[in-house]
Scaffold this motif. Structure first.
Motif, PDB file in Angstrom:
ATOM      1  N   CYS A  46      -2.096  -7.580   2.652  1.00  6.81           N
ATOM      2  CA  CYS A  46      -3.234  -7.932   1.803  1.00  6.81           C
ATOM      3  C   CYS A  46      -3.455  -6.883   0.713  1.00  6.81           C
ATOM      4  CB  CYS A  46      -4.500  -8.109   2.644  1.00  6.81           C
ATOM      5  SG  CYS A  46      -4.476  -9.593   3.677  1.00  6.81           S
ATOM      6  N   HIS A  47      -3.139  -5.624   1.013  1.00  4.74           N
ATOM      7  CA  HIS A  47      -3.226  -4.576  -0.009  1.00  4.74           C
ATOM      8  C   HIS A  47      -2.256  -4.875  -1.144  1.00  4.74           C
ATOM      9  CE1 HIS A  47      -3.061  -0.718  -2.068  1.00  4.74           C
ATOM     10  NE2 HIS A  47      -1.755  -0.686  -1.836  1.00  4.74           N
ATOM     11  N   TYR A  48      -1.021  -5.212  -0.796  1.00  2.75           N
ATOM     12  CA  TYR A  48      -0.008  -5.461  -1.823  1.00  2.75           C
ATOM     13  C   TYR A  48      -0.351  -6.653  -2.705  1.00  2.75           C
ATOM     14  CZ  TYR A  48       3.215  -2.066   0.262  1.00  2.75           C
ATOM     15  OH  TYR A  48       3.801  -0.914   0.716  1.00  2.75           O
ATOM     16  N   VAL A  49      -0.847  -7.739  -2.106  1.00  6.46           N
ATOM     17  CA  VAL A  49      -1.058  -8.959  -2.886  1.00  6.46           C
ATOM     18  C   VAL A  49      -2.475  -9.099  -3.447  1.00  6.46           C
ATOM     19  CG1 VAL A  49       0.737 -10.187  -1.625  1.00  6.46           C
ATOM     20  CG2 VAL A  49      -1.636 -10.389  -0.865  1.00  6.46           C
ATOM     21  N   ALA A  50      -3.423  -8.308  -2.962  1.00  4.77           N
ATOM     22  CA  ALA A  50      -4.804  -8.463  -3.441  1.00  4.77           C
ATOM     23  C   ALA A  50      -5.534  -7.138  -3.630  1.00  4.77           C
ATOM     24  CB  ALA A  50      -5.598  -9.340  -2.475  1.00  4.77           C
ATOM     25  N   GLY A  51      -5.341  -6.195  -2.704  1.00  7.09           N
ATOM     26  CA  GLY A  51      -5.971  -4.891  -2.871  1.00  7.09           C
ATOM     27  C   GLY A  51      -5.534  -4.237  -4.169  1.00  7.09           C
ATOM     28  N   LEU A  52      -4.255  -4.396  -4.504  1.00 10.25           N
ATOM     29  CA  LEU A  52      -3.747  -3.851  -5.765  1.00 10.25           C
ATOM     30  C   LEU A  52      -4.373  -4.539  -6.974  1.00 10.25           C
ATOM     31  CD1 LEU A  52       0.046  -3.328  -4.965  1.00 10.25           C
ATOM     32  CD2 LEU A  52      -1.649  -1.553  -5.440  1.00 10.25           C
ATOM     33  N   VAL A  53      -4.755  -5.812  -6.815  1.00 10.87           N
ATOM     34  CA  VAL A  53      -5.469  -6.500  -7.894  1.00 10.87           C
ATOM     35  C   VAL A  53      -6.805  -5.795  -8.125  1.00 10.87           C
ATOM     36  CG1 VAL A  53      -6.480  -8.667  -8.678  1.00 10.87           C
ATOM     37  CG2 VAL A  53      -4.369  -8.696  -7.334  1.00 10.87           C
ATOM     38  N   GLY A  54      -7.478  -5.438  -7.025  1.00  9.70           N
ATOM     39  CA  GLY A  54      -8.728  -4.696  -7.138  1.00  9.70           C
ATOM     40  C   GLY A  54      -8.534  -3.361  -7.840  1.00  9.70           C
ATOM     41  N   ASP A  82       2.012  -0.937 -13.868  1.00  9.88           N
ATOM     42  CA  ASP A  82       1.954  -0.161 -12.625  1.00  9.88           C
ATOM     43  C   ASP A  82       1.627  -1.055 -11.431  1.00  9.88           C
ATOM     44  OD1 ASP A  82       1.685   2.257 -10.928  1.00  9.88           O
ATOM     45  OD2 ASP A  82      -0.449   1.738 -10.953  1.00  9.88           O
ATOM     46  N   ILE A  83       0.618  -1.902 -11.571  1.00 10.07           N
ATOM     47  CA  ILE A  83       0.218  -2.768 -10.461  1.00 10.07           C
ATOM     48  C   ILE A  83       1.293  -3.822 -10.183  1.00 10.07           C
ATOM     49  CG2 ILE A  83      -1.478  -4.452  -9.657  1.00 10.07           C
ATOM     50  CD1 ILE A  83      -2.434  -1.509  -9.653  1.00 10.07           C
ATOM     51  N   THR A  84       1.908  -4.352 -11.238  1.00 11.58           N
ATOM     52  CA  THR A  84       2.972  -5.353 -11.058  1.00 11.58           C
ATOM     53  C   THR A  84       4.152  -4.745 -10.294  1.00 11.58           C
ATOM     54  OG1 THR A  84       2.325  -6.418 -13.134  1.00 11.58           O
ATOM     55  CG2 THR A  84       4.487  -6.992 -12.239  1.00 11.58           C
ATOM     56  N   ARG A  85       4.517  -3.515 -10.643  1.00 16.94           N
ATOM     57  CA  ARG A  85       5.620  -2.835  -9.942  1.00 16.94           C
ATOM     58  C   ARG A  85       5.285  -2.638  -8.465  1.00 16.94           C
ATOM     59  NH1 ARG A  85       6.070   2.043  -8.232  1.00 16.94           N
ATOM     60  NH2 ARG A  85       4.262   2.762  -9.441  1.00 16.94           N
ATOM     61  N   ARG A  86       4.108  -2.128  -8.199  1.00 17.43           N
ATOM     62  CA  ARG A  86       3.718  -1.847  -6.814  1.00 17.43           C
ATOM     63  C   ARG A  86       3.583  -3.140  -6.005  1.00 17.43           C
ATOM     64  NH1 ARG A  86      -1.314   2.105  -7.863  1.00 17.43           N
ATOM     65  NH2 ARG A  86      -1.503   2.052  -5.584  1.00 17.43           N
ATOM     66  N   MET A  87       3.065  -4.190  -6.640  1.00 16.52           N
ATOM     67  CA  MET A  87       2.920  -5.467  -5.940  1.00 16.52           C
ATOM     68  C   MET A  87       4.285  -6.087  -5.673  1.00 16.52           C
ATOM     69  SD  MET A  87       0.634  -8.825  -6.953  1.00 16.52           S
ATOM     70  CE  MET A  87      -0.906  -7.917  -6.886  1.00 16.52           C
ATOM     71  N   GLY A  88       5.173  -6.034  -6.642  1.00 14.92           N
ATOM     72  CA  GLY A  88       6.520  -6.564  -6.448  1.00 14.92           C
ATOM     73  C   GLY A  88       7.253  -5.860  -5.321  1.00 14.92           C
ATOM     74  N   SER A 106     -10.882  -2.785  -0.964  1.00 12.52           N
ATOM     75  CA  SER A 106     -11.717  -3.672  -0.141  1.00 12.52           C
ATOM     76  C   SER A 106     -12.140  -4.919  -0.905  1.00 12.52           C
ATOM     77  CB  SER A 106     -12.960  -2.930   0.361  1.00 12.52           C
ATOM     78  OG  SER A 106     -12.650  -2.117   1.473  1.00 12.52           O
ATOM     79  N   MET A 107     -12.396  -4.769  -2.205  1.00 10.49           N
ATOM     80  CA  MET A 107     -12.761  -5.941  -3.011  1.00 10.49           C
ATOM     81  C   MET A 107     -11.653  -6.989  -2.954  1.00 10.49           C
ATOM     82  SD  MET A 107     -15.784  -5.733  -4.659  1.00 10.49           S
ATOM     83  CE  MET A 107     -15.721  -6.480  -6.298  1.00 10.49           C
ATOM     84  N   GLY A 108     -10.404  -6.524  -3.054  1.00 11.36           N
ATOM     85  CA  GLY A 108      -9.278  -7.450  -2.995  1.00 11.36           C
ATOM     86  C   GLY A 108      -9.057  -8.018  -1.607  1.00 11.36           C
ATOM     87  N   PHE A 116      -3.205 -10.042 -17.124  1.00  8.92           N
ATOM     88  CA  PHE A 116      -3.033  -9.446 -15.794  1.00  8.92           C
ATOM     89  C   PHE A 116      -2.972 -10.543 -14.737  1.00  8.92           C
ATOM     90  CE2 PHE A 116      -5.246  -7.006 -12.195  1.00  8.92           C
ATOM     91  CZ  PHE A 116      -4.087  -6.343 -11.807  1.00  8.92           C
ATOM     92  N   TYR A 117      -3.899 -11.497 -14.822  1.00 12.12           N
ATOM     93  CA  TYR A 117      -3.940 -12.587 -13.858  1.00 12.12           C
ATOM     94  C   TYR A 117      -2.675 -13.438 -13.933  1.00 12.12           C
ATOM     95  CZ  TYR A 117      -5.588 -16.604 -11.196  1.00 12.12           C
ATOM     96  OH  TYR A 117      -5.702 -17.613 -10.267  1.00 12.12           O
ATOM     97  N   LEU A 118      -2.255 -13.800 -15.131  1.00 11.47           N
ATOM     98  CA  LEU A 118      -1.085 -14.674 -15.281  1.00 11.47           C
ATOM     99  C   LEU A 118       0.207 -13.983 -14.854  1.00 11.47           C
ATOM    100  CD1 LEU A 118      -1.857 -16.491 -18.662  1.00 11.47           C
ATOM    101  CD2 LEU A 118      -2.034 -17.421 -16.344  1.00 11.47           C
ATOM    102  N   VAL A 119       0.328 -12.702 -15.153  1.00  8.23           N
ATOM    103  CA  VAL A 119       1.514 -11.947 -14.706  1.00  8.23           C
ATOM    104  C   VAL A 119       1.589 -11.962 -13.181  1.00  8.23           C
ATOM    105  CG1 VAL A 119       2.503  -9.623 -14.519  1.00  8.23           C
ATOM    106  CG2 VAL A 119       1.764 -10.477 -16.747  1.00  8.23           C
ATOM    107  N   LEU A 120       0.478 -11.666 -12.531  1.00 11.10           N
ATOM    108  CA  LEU A 120       0.477 -11.627 -11.064  1.00 11.10           C
ATOM    109  C   LEU A 120       0.599 -13.029 -10.471  1.00 11.10           C
ATOM    110  CD1 LEU A 120      -2.164  -8.851 -10.298  1.00 11.10           C
ATOM    111  CD2 LEU A 120       0.285  -8.649 -10.748  1.00 11.10           C
ATOM    112  N   ARG A 121       0.072 -14.036 -11.157  1.00 10.46           N
ATOM    113  CA  ARG A 121       0.239 -15.412 -10.688  1.00 10.46           C
ATOM    114  C   ARG A 121       1.708 -15.812 -10.773  1.00 10.46           C
ATOM    115  NH1 ARG A 121      -1.795 -18.222  -7.165  1.00 10.46           N
ATOM    116  NH2 ARG A 121      -3.903 -17.815  -7.927  1.00 10.46           N
ATOM    117  N   ALA A 122       2.402 -15.383 -11.816  1.00 13.67           N
ATOM    118  CA  ALA A 122       3.827 -15.667 -11.942  1.00 13.67           C
ATOM    119  C   ALA A 122       4.619 -14.943 -10.858  1.00 13.67           C
ATOM    120  CB  ALA A 122       4.321 -15.242 -13.331  1.00 13.67           C
ATOM    121  N   LEU A 123       4.269 -13.690 -10.619  1.00  8.10           N
ATOM    122  CA  LEU A 123       4.921 -12.925  -9.550  1.00  8.10           C
ATOM    123  C   LEU A 123       4.703 -13.610  -8.205  1.00  8.10           C
ATOM    124  CD1 LEU A 123       6.367 -10.211  -8.783  1.00  8.10           C
ATOM    125  CD2 LEU A 123       4.084  -9.228  -8.508  1.00  8.10           C
TER     126      LEU A 123
END
Length: 410
Positions: free
Chosen positions: A169-177, A142-148, A200-202, A69-76
């Motif tokens: 911040c929701h798109y790039v971090a809140g979604l991580v939460g 799901d999170i990768t799609r929404r973040m992208g 909020s955590m993100g 999950f972390y590496l996919v989002l780091r690549a994105l």
């Protein structure tokens, strides 16, 4: 000499630092044998050593899912951050990234250094992703799609208002939460947390990073990408880059304090989220970064150095946080202490002093009401009272180590 001087000032950092060093070496020895998993865990250490350490708290199945999950989002994020990629090329990649993770042949040349290696060798990440359980795969997709989608939106849009800031911040971090909460739930170890608390955590972590990284981001070549909202900074300067000018120091600090005060609105939610966690490993995984965030905000608040260089917690204090964080009582204690640091730095003449104090005190009340504050070691110490005996012991150990290192081996 800098490291030695810091240790002499903070001798109680020495033991946690040694434990952290041992733990880091243990992590390096735990690299899986399979080539794709070996790449993923090795790359995780290279793009985020601190995250590679805290992820080891998790059980194997969940740890693998969170690693991917972390590496996919780091690549994105690498695609989004690369200012050399033309917008008409970047946007379609961001929108389709959630599909690429299913393709073991896909890769894309962008980024620099370790991030370039991640993108060039992304097929290893996709191969590992396809070995995860279906519940984990669905959550990550799901999170990768929404973040992208969100990143693509903000490629074409500036952060003007505070609402824009929260949305970005929701798109790039809140979604991580949200994604982590889904992975925790898929593992069967936690109930599914509410979206608002997960968000909020993100946001607490992301806003801290945006504040801390002002100078690095504004100086980025060939083009800076900034996410401080115009609604905040325009009250103090005409252009965002003016904050780093010496003549604007007073206004810059006021703007900085405004940004920190905005981030503090998420403090209570973060405490509530962590208090609801049941699994000790998941709890520690979540708690350490959040304590690091409130500690970093305490350092940044009212600190002109944010506009001059790197402001971050000393490594010994980081080690101490990792070593001490075992229960929610430890979290309450840490948040209370770092909130106290912020409170002590509030200037009554600051335009947002009242709001800052209100948010700090609301978080402190939550900590105080837990009844945990009398049962922990404080992070606030008087350096002048550090034990001479401990300092002397450190010097003796250093001499012994030097002697053993110099002795010929038989």
């Amino acid at each position: 000499m800098g490291a030695l001087s810091t240790m002499i000032k903070h001798p109680d950092d020495i033991y946690p630092l040694l434990k952290l060093k041992i733990a880091s070496r243990h992590v390096e020895k735990q690299i899986p044998a399979e080539p794709h998993w070996a790449f993923c865990y090795t790359m995780l250490q290279k793009v985020s050593r601190s995250f590679a350490l805290v992820i080891q708290q998790l059980g194997t199945e969940l740890r693998n899912a969170v690693c991917i999950f972390y590496l996919v989002l780091r690549a994105l994020d690498t695609v989004e951050d690369d200012t050399n990629i033309a917008t008409d090329v970047k946007v379609p990649i961001l929108l389709a990234f959630h599909q690429h993770i299913y393709d073991p042949e896909w890769h894309f040349a962008c980024g620099t250094n370790n991030y370039k290696v991640l993108m060039d060798e992304f097929h290893h990440v996709s191969t590992a992703f396809l070995e995860l359980g279906k519940g984990y795969q669905e959550a990550i997709e799901d999170i990768t799609r929404r973040m992208g989608d969100g990143m693509a939106k903000f490629i074409l849009k500036e952060v003007e208002t505070i609402d824009d800031y929260d949305e970005y911040c929701h798109y790039v971090a809140g979604l991580v939460g949200l994604g982590l909460s889904k992975l925790f739930h898929a593992s069967g170890k936690e109930d599914l947390a509410s979206d608002s608390l997960s968000n909020s955590m993100g946001l607490f972590l992301q806003k801290t990073n945006i504040i801390r990284d002002y100078l690095e981001d504004i100086n980025e070549i060939p083009k800076s990408r900034m996410f401080w909202p115009r609604e905040i900074w325009s009250k103090y300067v005409n252009k965002l880059e003016d904050l780093k000018s010496e003549e604007n120091s007073e206004k810059a600090v006021q703007c900085l304090n405004d940004m920190v005060t905005n981030a503090l609105i998420h403090m209570e939610d973060c405490l509530k989220y962590m208090a609801a966690l049941r699994d000790p490993a998941i709890f520690k995984f979540c708690a350490i970064p959040q304590i690091m965030a409130i500690g970093t905000l305490a350092l940044c608040y009212n600190n002109i150095e944010v506009f001059k260089g790197v402001v971050k917690m000393r490594r010994g204090l980081t080690a101490k946080v990792i070593d001490r964080t075992k229960s929610m009582d430890d979290v309450y204690g840490a948040f209370f202490d770092f909130a106290s640091v912020i409170k002590s730095k509030v200037d009554k003449n600051d335009p947002h002093a009242t709001k800052t104090l209100s948010r700090v005190e609301a978080g402190q009340k939550l900590c105080r009401d837990s009844g945990a504050l009398s049962k922990r070691k404080s992070y606030i110490i008087n350096n002048e009272q550090n034990s001479t005996l401990i300092v002397a012991l450190f010097i003796i150990l250093a001499i012994v180590y030097a002697y053993l290192s110099a002795s010929p081996r038989i």
